[in-house]
Design a protein around this motif. Structure first.
Motif, PDB file in Angstrom:
ATOM      1  N   PHE A   1      41.815 -38.146  30.426  1.00  0.00           N
ATOM      2  CA  PHE A   1      41.921 -38.181  31.875  1.00  0.00           C
ATOM      3  C   PHE A   1      43.374 -37.934  32.251  1.00  0.00           C
ATOM      4  O   PHE A   1      44.291 -38.270  31.492  1.00  0.00           O
ATOM      5  CB  PHE A   1      41.497 -39.558  32.420  1.00  0.00           C
ATOM      6  CG  PHE A   1      40.015 -39.787  32.367  1.00  0.00           C
ATOM      7  CD1 PHE A   1      39.186 -39.316  33.382  1.00  0.00           C
ATOM      8  CD2 PHE A   1      39.448 -40.467  31.308  1.00  0.00           C
ATOM      9  CE1 PHE A   1      37.822 -39.535  33.334  1.00  0.00           C
ATOM     10  CE2 PHE A   1      38.084 -40.697  31.249  1.00  0.00           C
ATOM     11  CZ  PHE A   1      37.267 -40.225  32.266  1.00  0.00           C
ATOM     12  N   MET A   2      43.567 -37.368  33.408  1.00  0.00           N
ATOM     13  CA  MET A   2      44.873 -37.170  34.031  1.00  0.00           C
ATOM     14  C   MET A   2      45.717 -36.086  33.356  1.00  0.00           C
ATOM     15  O   MET A   2      46.335 -35.296  34.026  1.00  0.00           O
ATOM     16  CB  MET A   2      45.705 -38.472  34.063  1.00  0.00           C
ATOM     17  CG  MET A   2      44.967 -39.711  34.497  1.00  0.00           C
ATOM     18  SD  MET A   2      44.276 -39.605  36.140  1.00  0.00           S
ATOM     19  CE  MET A   2      45.725 -39.396  37.102  1.00  0.00           C
ATOM     20  N   LYS A   3      45.761 -36.055  32.062  1.00  0.00           N
ATOM     21  CA  LYS A   3      46.718 -35.215  31.348  1.00  0.00           C
ATOM     22  C   LYS A   3      46.356 -33.740  31.434  1.00  0.00           C
ATOM     23  O   LYS A   3      45.201 -33.365  31.282  1.00  0.00           O
ATOM     24  CB  LYS A   3      46.823 -35.668  29.895  1.00  0.00           C
ATOM     25  CG  LYS A   3      47.385 -37.082  29.804  1.00  0.00           C
ATOM     26  CD  LYS A   3      47.462 -37.583  28.392  1.00  0.00           C
ATOM     27  CE  LYS A   3      48.058 -38.986  28.366  1.00  0.00           C
ATOM     28  NZ  LYS A   3      48.079 -39.541  27.020  1.00  0.00           N
ATOM     29  N   ARG A   4      47.400 -32.936  31.686  1.00  0.00           N
ATOM     30  CA  ARG A   4      47.221 -31.476  31.692  1.00  0.00           C
ATOM     31  C   ARG A   4      47.082 -30.997  30.264  1.00  0.00           C
ATOM     32  O   ARG A   4      47.755 -31.491  29.357  1.00  0.00           O
ATOM     33  CB  ARG A   4      48.435 -30.809  32.318  1.00  0.00           C
ATOM     34  CG  ARG A   4      48.551 -30.988  33.799  1.00  0.00           C
ATOM     35  CD  ARG A   4      49.734 -30.154  34.333  1.00  0.00           C
ATOM     36  NE  ARG A   4      49.924 -30.412  35.721  1.00  0.00           N
ATOM     37  CZ  ARG A   4      50.798 -31.297  36.213  1.00  0.00           C
ATOM     38  NH1 ARG A   4      51.569 -31.987  35.409  1.00  0.00           N
ATOM     39  NH2 ARG A   4      50.900 -31.478  37.515  1.00  0.00           N
TER      40      ARG A   4
ATOM     41  N   ASP B   1      35.828 -27.302  20.826  1.00  0.00           N
ATOM     42  CA  ASP B   1      35.175 -27.634  22.094  1.00  0.00           C
ATOM     43  C   ASP B   1      34.910 -29.128  22.265  1.00  0.00           C
ATOM     44  O   ASP B   1      34.465 -29.545  23.333  1.00  0.00           O
ATOM     45  CB  ASP B   1      33.846 -26.883  22.226  1.00  0.00           C
ATOM     46  CG  ASP B   1      34.054 -25.392  22.422  1.00  0.00           C
ATOM     47  OD1 ASP B   1      35.166 -24.988  22.803  1.00  0.00           O
ATOM     48  OD2 ASP B   1      33.098 -24.629  22.185  1.00  0.00           O
ATOM     49  N   LEU B   2      35.170 -29.901  21.238  1.00  0.00           N
ATOM     50  CA  LEU B   2      35.003 -31.355  21.355  1.00  0.00           C
ATOM     51  C   LEU B   2      36.291 -32.027  21.837  1.00  0.00           C
ATOM     52  O   LEU B   2      36.438 -33.245  21.755  1.00  0.00           O
ATOM     53  CB  LEU B   2      34.538 -31.952  20.031  1.00  0.00           C
ATOM     54  CG  LEU B   2      33.112 -31.572  19.632  1.00  0.00           C
ATOM     55  CD1 LEU B   2      32.762 -32.139  18.255  1.00  0.00           C
ATOM     56  CD2 LEU B   2      32.109 -32.051  20.676  1.00  0.00           C
ATOM     57  N   PHE B   3      37.225 -31.230  22.339  1.00  0.00           N
ATOM     58  CA  PHE B   3      38.432 -31.756  22.984  1.00  0.00           C
ATOM     59  C   PHE B   3      38.500 -31.190  24.394  1.00  0.00           C
ATOM     60  O   PHE B   3      38.297 -29.994  24.605  1.00  0.00           O
ATOM     61  CB  PHE B   3      39.712 -31.374  22.228  1.00  0.00           C
ATOM     62  CG  PHE B   3      40.958 -31.800  22.949  1.00  0.00           C
ATOM     63  CD1 PHE B   3      41.342 -33.137  22.946  1.00  0.00           C
ATOM     64  CD2 PHE B   3      41.720 -30.894  23.668  1.00  0.00           C
ATOM     65  CE1 PHE B   3      42.469 -33.549  23.645  1.00  0.00           C
ATOM     66  CE2 PHE B   3      42.844 -31.296  24.358  1.00  0.00           C
ATOM     67  CZ  PHE B   3      43.228 -32.624  24.353  1.00  0.00           C
ATOM     68  N   LEU B   4      38.770 -32.079  25.366  1.00  0.00           N
ATOM     69  CA  LEU B   4      38.902 -31.648  26.755  1.00  0.00           C
ATOM     70  C   LEU B   4      39.968 -32.474  27.461  1.00  0.00           C
ATOM     71  O   LEU B   4      39.936 -33.706  27.413  1.00  0.00           O
ATOM     72  CB  LEU B   4      37.562 -31.790  27.495  1.00  0.00           C
ATOM     73  CG  LEU B   4      37.542 -31.317  28.949  1.00  0.00           C
ATOM     74  CD1 LEU B   4      37.786 -29.807  29.042  1.00  0.00           C
ATOM     75  CD2 LEU B   4      36.227 -31.686  29.618  1.00  0.00           C
ATOM     76  N   ALA B   5      40.897 -31.766  28.107  1.00  0.00           N
ATOM     77  CA  ALA B   5      41.930 -32.400  28.940  1.00  0.00           C
ATOM     78  C   ALA B   5      41.975 -31.622  30.259  1.00  0.00           C
ATOM     79  O   ALA B   5      42.803 -30.738  30.434  1.00  0.00           O
ATOM     80  CB  ALA B   5      43.276 -32.387  28.238  1.00  0.00           C
ATOM     81  N   PRO B   6      41.070 -31.948  31.188  1.00  0.00           N
ATOM     82  CA  PRO B   6      40.979 -31.166  32.425  1.00  0.00           C
ATOM     83  C   PRO B   6      41.877 -31.664  33.550  1.00  0.00           C
ATOM     84  O   PRO B   6      41.733 -31.240  34.699  1.00  0.00           O
ATOM     85  CB  PRO B   6      39.510 -31.347  32.813  1.00  0.00           C
ATOM     86  CG  PRO B   6      39.216 -32.755  32.397  1.00  0.00           C
ATOM     87  CD  PRO B   6      40.008 -32.938  31.111  1.00  0.00           C
ATOM     88  N   GLY B   7      42.806 -32.552  33.256  1.00  0.00           N
ATOM     89  CA  GLY B   7      43.570 -33.238  34.291  1.00  0.00           C
ATOM     90  C   GLY B   7      44.617 -32.385  34.981  1.00  0.00           C
ATOM     91  O   GLY B   7      44.906 -31.256  34.602  1.00  0.00           O
TER      92      GLY B   7
END
Length: 167
Positions: free
Chosen positions: A35-38, A54-60
């Motif tokens: 969360f939050m992190k670009r 694809d099991l890593f996501l940083a949408p912040g």
């Protein structure tokens, strides 16, 4: 198990990454969301992309600093919540870094987090949550809570964030 890394000290994300590495070393399937992190700003993100794909996501969009940023941050948080719900049945461990920051900033709700906890328990998926200010209800619900306590930090002496240390 529900694991929580909280407190005002450094090391919550680092401990969560370490937990993911340990699980991967035992051939467990791990998903890791921030969360939050670009994306692509911190060293751990580059490694997690390589390890998890694809099991890593940083949408912040970075940390919430102004009220007018809330809708954009909430949308990013909702994206991560849905991503996490979709992955829980297929992984052995889900790490949600800065989930507690998102919770205390009202970017996610208690109900959303409780739903993720229930899904994780029902699917025998270990759930790792990090961030400052773990609420008492979550401490009560968790199986393992670790508090990082700041004793001394170089930032207070005027030393800026260091590559490879803070990011």
């Amino acid at each position: 198990m529900i694991l929580v890394n909280t407190g005002n000290g450094k090391g919550k994300t680092t401990a969560s990454v370490g937990q993911a590495i340990r699980a991967l070393g035992q051939d467990h399937t791990v998903a890791f969301g921030q969360f939050m992190k670009r994306d692509n700003q911190a060293g751990e993100q580059r490694v997690l992309h390589k390890l998890l794909g694809d099991l890593f996501l940083a949408p912040g969009d970075g940390f919430l600093t102004k009220p007018e940023q809330f809708p954009k941050h909430r949308a990013s948080s909702e994206k991560l919540i849905w991503w996490a719900k979709e992955r829980i049945p297929d992984v052995d461990m889900l790490v949600l870094d800065e989930a507690l920051y998102a919770l205390s900033s009202k970017l996610i709700t208690r109900e959303e987090l409780e739903e993720l906890i229930a899904l994780a328990r029902n699917n025998d998926t270990h759930l790792v949550l990090s961030g400052r200010n773990a609420p008492q209800w979550l401490i009560n619900e968790a199986d393992l809570v670790t508090e990082m306590t700041e004793i001394k930090h170089h930032y207070k002496a005027g030393v800026p964030a260091q590559e490879g240390i803070e990011f």
